[in-house]
Design a protein around this motif. Structure first.
Motif, mmCIF file in Angstrom:
data_model
loop_
_atom_site.group_PDB
_atom_site.id
_atom_site.type_symbol
_atom_site.label_atom_id
_atom_site.label_comp_id
_atom_site.label_asym_id
_atom_site.label_seq_id
_atom_site.Cartn_x
_atom_site.Cartn_y
_atom_site.Cartn_z
ATOM 1 N N ILE A 13 0.851 -1.194 0.000
ATOM 2 C CA ILE A 13 0.000 0.000 0.000
ATOM 3 C C ILE A 13 0.882 1.238 0.000
ATOM 4 O O ILE A 13 1.799 1.357 0.807
ATOM 5 C CB ILE A 13 -0.925 0.040 1.240
ATOM 6 N N LYS A 14 0.592 2.133 -0.895
ATOM 7 C CA LYS A 14 1.309 3.404 -0.934
ATOM 8 C C LYS A 14 0.666 4.356 0.063
ATOM 9 O O LYS A 14 -0.400 4.919 -0.178
ATOM 10 C CB LYS A 14 1.277 3.983 -2.342
ATOM 11 N N ILE A 15 1.304 4.499 1.212
ATOM 12 C CA ILE A 15 0.755 5.315 2.290
ATOM 13 C C ILE A 15 0.491 6.736 1.814
ATOM 14 O O ILE A 15 1.330 7.358 1.182
ATOM 15 C CB ILE A 15 1.717 5.325 3.495
ATOM 16 N N SER A 16 -0.679 7.225 2.098
ATOM 17 C CA SER A 16 -1.069 8.571 1.669
ATOM 18 C C SER A 16 -0.294 9.633 2.427
ATOM 19 O O SER A 16 0.064 9.474 3.592
ATOM 20 C CB SER A 16 -2.571 8.776 1.907
ATOM 21 N N SER A 17 -0.057 10.753 1.737
ATOM 22 C CA SER A 17 0.613 11.891 2.377
ATOM 23 C C SER A 17 -0.185 12.423 3.556
ATOM 24 O O SER A 17 0.360 13.094 4.436
ATOM 25 C CB SER A 17 0.836 13.007 1.358
ATOM 26 N N LEU A 18 -1.478 12.118 3.590
ATOM 27 C CA LEU A 18 -2.317 12.588 4.693
ATOM 28 C C LEU A 18 -1.873 12.001 6.027
ATOM 29 O O LEU A 18 -2.157 12.569 7.084
ATOM 30 C CB LEU A 18 -3.781 12.216 4.434
ATOM 31 N N PHE A 19 -1.175 10.858 5.979
ATOM 32 C CA PHE A 19 -0.800 10.171 7.210
ATOM 33 C C PHE A 19 0.638 10.473 7.630
ATOM 34 O O PHE A 19 1.124 9.951 8.616
ATOM 35 C CB PHE A 19 -0.966 8.657 7.044
ATOM 36 N N GLY A 466 4.402 -0.545 4.241
ATOM 37 C CA GLY A 466 3.400 -0.699 3.195
ATOM 38 C C GLY A 466 2.781 -2.071 3.130
ATOM 39 O O GLY A 466 1.809 -2.285 2.403
ATOM 40 N N TYR A 467 3.344 -3.036 3.884
ATOM 41 C CA TYR A 467 2.808 -4.400 3.921
ATOM 42 C C TYR A 467 2.129 -4.719 5.251
ATOM 43 O O TYR A 467 1.600 -5.818 5.428
ATOM 44 C CB TYR A 467 3.929 -5.411 3.681
ATOM 45 N N PHE A 696 9.747 3.061 -2.291
ATOM 46 C CA PHE A 696 8.533 3.669 -1.741
ATOM 47 C C PHE A 696 8.606 5.181 -1.953
ATOM 48 O O PHE A 696 9.473 5.860 -1.418
ATOM 49 C CB PHE A 696 8.408 3.343 -0.259
ATOM 50 N N LYS A 697 7.665 5.711 -2.735
ATOM 51 C CA LYS A 697 7.707 7.115 -3.137
ATOM 52 C C LYS A 697 7.595 8.074 -1.963
ATOM 53 O O LYS A 697 8.021 9.222 -2.062
ATOM 54 C CB LYS A 697 6.593 7.409 -4.147
ATOM 55 N N LYS A 698 6.997 7.638 -0.856
ATOM 56 C CA LYS A 698 6.831 8.546 0.279
ATOM 57 C C LYS A 698 8.134 8.784 1.035
ATOM 58 O O LYS A 698 8.196 9.648 1.893
ATOM 59 C CB LYS A 698 5.749 8.019 1.230
ATOM 60 N N LEU A 699 9.159 7.994 0.711
ATOM 61 C CA LEU A 699 10.504 8.331 1.175
ATOM 62 C C LEU A 699 11.069 9.298 0.134
ATOM 63 O O LEU A 699 11.843 8.933 -0.749
ATOM 64 C CB LEU A 699 11.364 7.069 1.289
ATOM 65 N N LYS A 704 14.273 6.019 -5.401
ATOM 66 C CA LYS A 704 14.940 5.863 -6.698
ATOM 67 C C LYS A 704 16.390 6.326 -6.717
ATOM 68 O O LYS A 704 16.996 6.438 -7.786
ATOM 69 C CB LYS A 704 14.162 6.583 -7.812
ATOM 70 N N ARG A 705 16.972 6.597 -5.574
ATOM 71 C CA ARG A 705 18.370 7.030 -5.565
ATOM 72 C C ARG A 705 19.275 5.799 -5.508
ATOM 73 O O ARG A 705 19.366 5.130 -4.487
ATOM 74 C CB ARG A 705 18.639 7.960 -4.385
ATOM 75 N N GLY A 706 19.922 5.526 -6.618
ATOM 76 C CA GLY A 706 20.811 4.377 -6.682
ATOM 77 C C GLY A 706 20.065 3.065 -6.836
ATOM 78 O O GLY A 706 18.845 3.027 -7.031
ATOM 79 N N ALA A 707 20.809 1.973 -6.752
ATOM 80 C CA ALA A 707 20.246 0.635 -6.936
ATOM 81 C C ALA A 707 20.259 -0.125 -5.615
ATOM 82 O O ALA A 707 21.097 0.106 -4.750
ATOM 83 C CB ALA A 707 21.041 -0.133 -7.986
ATOM 84 N N SER A 708 19.321 -1.050 -5.481
ATOM 85 C CA SER A 708 19.201 -1.868 -4.276
ATOM 86 C C SER A 708 20.071 -3.111 -4.404
ATOM 87 O O SER A 708 19.868 -3.939 -5.299
ATOM 88 C CB SER A 708 17.740 -2.275 -4.061
#
Length: 738
Positions: A13-19, A466-467, A696-699, A704-708
């Protein structure tokens, strides 16, 4: 609930910015603290310094949080704490970036389904705690307490562990054991009868010659050790570094030897061979204080420097030179045990080689050698009555329990038992499980899909949140009390206090309060004192001080440890033989080789390269991945893939371009990584810093900075003695950007 329904419910789940805290809400709350309202700790327009200890790595240095108008404006090293001595690493000073991170979790969240889709809703603390207690109680009643497991990292877990033990749960796992500290602790315990320690029991500042195998001081920092190495160098310390990569520490060495990855045991056996064949070892010390010399010699006699040279790519004359110089400087010489020590399936025996080399030159309890630090004699914390079930040990690995009695299984065993339907609920504290190196991201997510109930306690919306079914936002280490840090030995024994510098922001709470709320809901009365302050005060008064007194400096100091043995002193060791075990009786009894053996590791497929990993001074993986104060530095914003110039030429790579990485199983990195062409890496390996590539976009800063690195792990090996996970038999090649 059917498994199919569970798979849907476990969607990310992509946590909403509201939270989340959010920039506007963050500035509003900080504005309130500036006005002097809502922060009783600081008081109106007050300025003060609060002494505590850091959370950004396991070293836990003493810090001084400088507070003005209810806001922390800088963090410095505490001059009172023996692990900081008034100094901090970049991560320690960057703690402000954690407390004032606009991506912080601001409210409890509960997963629910709407219109066939999983989503989160904002919840009150009572709702979130009630649901958590109900689900845990139901799972315990239906399957037994063995169906619940806790995965943890960081120092704040102790209150939750106390609560779970009182509930009958005794499946606890610390992922860092699996891939970092396990072999280091156990290798020393099997040999000397005690751990290598944190900080490590090496008298570096008084040493004349120290050998390191792949230990990246200066990049993984470890404040006190870096200070001691600096002091040692000032006094004339000579350093030798065996490492496939020219590390920062190698830059301080008199000799860097680019050893082939996976051949450390062969190298150390060859050094033992030289010490013994040339009669350079301390015969009297070995005869009086060790057992198993003949068995060790039988194993290493064929590993000549010439044979080891063929295996390690290090010339035989260099091997002889290092062994001879090591002996000539002994006993003021040492081989350092290192930190992240689990690379392959032979991690425990590799660390035992280090311990054995030290024993052969008789440097135990000698200036500049191996020393044993003492703990502050802090009375144990009072415990609630535990059910008999608490005594069970769940690990299948025979030598696991000697290391960390507080843990009962390896974290990958939690994954395996979840896949086998033995574990139904996870309580995850401070561990970003999908991006934590255990069995890799893919295998971890498969286990997450199977679990019936998952609770995540964190300060940030890391991928694991998110899980989760319930997300409980803990306040940061700068806003809470934790248990006393009094269980670690050091040259000056100490007890350290973590205390809040400011009040918790938003609707976050301290872990001790969350654990107390859960205990109350589960009818576990009497587990905790009425307040955490009362609990801490009782412990400190039992030690002859008080909370009020220790709050002033954040630390309670003991008498300096008597580090060195006296002439004629008889040494005793907590091993079965009472001596240093060159040949380990416990390893033999468990069905393993009593002495370390060299085992050849797989080679890279054609066109692929072994992945080596490490860290940067500004990064402690999940703890600092989203920290703007640290990651705005150009060198910290992303990780690079280090590639030898000949390899770069072969693949048509140029310095600074971006590529995707593909591993031997065909897994391709989700995000690209920047190429660093450098002579500082061997041709058969590449190097990248772990902890990047967050999805996770909320971070907002880390996304997307670098590779995992964790995404590229699909091949692991288990150390069958202790359950540690090796992952360095993974290899990658390059896919150029279109």
């Amino acid at each position: 609930m059917s498994h199919g329904q569970d798979m849907n419910r476990r969607d990310f789940i992509k946590i909403s910015s509201l939270f989340l805290a959010g920039s506007a809400a963050m500035s509003t709350q900080i504005g309130r603290t500036f006005s002097g309202t809502g922060n009783a700790l600081a008081g109106e327009h007050a300025e003060k310094v609060v002494h505590s200890f850091c959370e950004h790595c396991f070293w836990r240095c003493g810090i001084a949080a400088h507070v003005r108008d209810g806001r922390i404006y800088k963090i410095t090293g505490s001059e009172h704490h023996p692990l900081s001595n008034g100094k901090l690493c970049p991560r320690g000073t960057g703690g402000i970036g954690q407390i004032y991170d606009p991506d912080r979790l601001a409210h409890p969240l509960i997963r629910e389904r709407k219109g066939g889709q999983s989503t989160y809703r904002k919840a009150t603390w009572d709702e979130a705690i009630t649901l958590t207690a109900e689900k845990l109680y139901q799972i315990k009643e239906k399957y037994g307490p063995q169906a619940i497991a806790m995965l943890h990292h960081g120092y704040g877990y102790t209150f939750f562990k106390e609560m779970f033990k009182s509930f009958g749960v005794n499946k606890f796992a610390k992922p860092s054991f699996d891939f970092c500290c396990g072999p280091r602790h156990q290798g020393y315990i099997l040999t000397y009868g005690h751990s290598a320690g944190t900080p490590e029991g090496i008298d570096i500042q008084n040493s004349k010659y120290v050998i390191f195998f792949g230990t990246h001081y200066g990049e993984n920092m470890h404040n006190t050790a870096v200070q001691e190495i600096s002091e040692g160098i000032r006094r004339g310390l000579k350093i030798v570094v065996f490492d496939p990569r020219f590390s920062t520490l190698a830059g301080k060495a008199e000799k860097w030897l680019p050893i082939k990855a996976g051949t450390d045991i062969a190298m150390m056996q060859a050094m033992m061979n030289v010490l013994i064949t040339e009669n350079l070892y301390d015969k009297q010390f070995v005869e009086e204080n060790t057992v198993g010399f003949d068995e060790l010699w039988a194993e290493v006699r064929e590993m000549t420097p010439e044979k080891a040279a063929e295996i390690t790519d290090i010339p035989a004359e260099d091997i002889r030179d290092v062994a001879r110089r090591f002996a000539s400087f002994a006993p003021s010489a040492a081989v350092h045990p290192g930190r992240r020590t689990q690379w392959y399936a032979d991690g425990t025996q590799r660390v035992r080689c280090i311990a054995i080399l030290n024993a052969l030159v008789g440097n135990y309890k000698m200036p500049g050698g191996v020393v044993k630090y003492e703990k502050y004699k802090l009375p144990k914390a009072p415990h609630h009555h535990y059910p008999e079930f608490e005594k069970e040990i769940w690990s299948q690995y025979p030598l696991f329990t000697d290391i960390k009695p507080s843990n009962t299984m390896a974290s990958h065993e939690v994954m395996q038992q979840t896949m086998n339907d033995e574990i139904k609920a996870w309580f995850v504290y401070g561990v970003n499980v999908p991006e934590t190196v255990t069995l890799g991201r893919k295998a971890t997510l498969e286990a997450i899909d199977k679990v019936d109930f998952l609770v995540a306690v964190d300060t940030l919306p890391m991928e694991v949140t998110g899980y989760a079914d319930v997300v409980l936002p803990e306040c940061t280490y700068l806003e809470r009390y934790d248990d006393l840090d009094g269980g670690r030995p050091y040259r000056t024994p100490f007890v350290a206090l973590r205390q809040p510098a400011v009040e918790p922001m938003f609707d976050s709470k301290p872990g001790n309060e969350i654990a107390r709320m859960l205990a109350d809901k589960l009818d576990l009365h009497g587990v905790f004192e009425d307040s955490v302050e009362e609990y801490l005060d009782k412990r400190l008064k039992a030690a002859g001080s008080s909370l009020e007194e220790v709050k002033k400096t954040g630390v309670l100091l003991g008498e300096p440890t008597d580090l060195y043995r006296k002439p004629g002193e008889k040494l005793t060791f907590k091993t079965p033989s009472g001596k240093i075990e060159l040949a380990s009786s416990k390893m033999r009894e468990a069905g393993f080789s009593a002495v370390p053996k060299y085992i050849k590791h797989p080679e890279a497929p054609e066109g692929y390269y072994r992945i080596l990993t490490g860290r940067k001074p500004m990064l402690t993986f999940g703890r600092t991945a989203n920290n703007r104060f640290l990651n705005e530095l150009p060198t910290a914003r992303e990780n690079d893939i280090w590639v030898n110039p000949e390899v770069a030429k072969q693949h048509g790579l140029t310095h600074g371009e971006y590529v995707h990485l593909k591993n031997q199983a065909g897994v391709v990195s989700e995000f690209p990584i920047r190429v660093k062409v450098t002579e500082r890496i061997r041709k058969d390996a590449v190097y990248m810093v772990h902890g990047y590539g967050h999805y996770f976009k909320k971070l907002n800063w880390a996304y997307k900075r670098g590779a995992s690195h964790n995404q590229l792990i699909s091949q692991t090996e288990i150390d069958k003695a202790i359950g540690a996970v090796g992952f360095q038999n993974n290899f990658v090649t390059f896919i150029k950007e279109a």
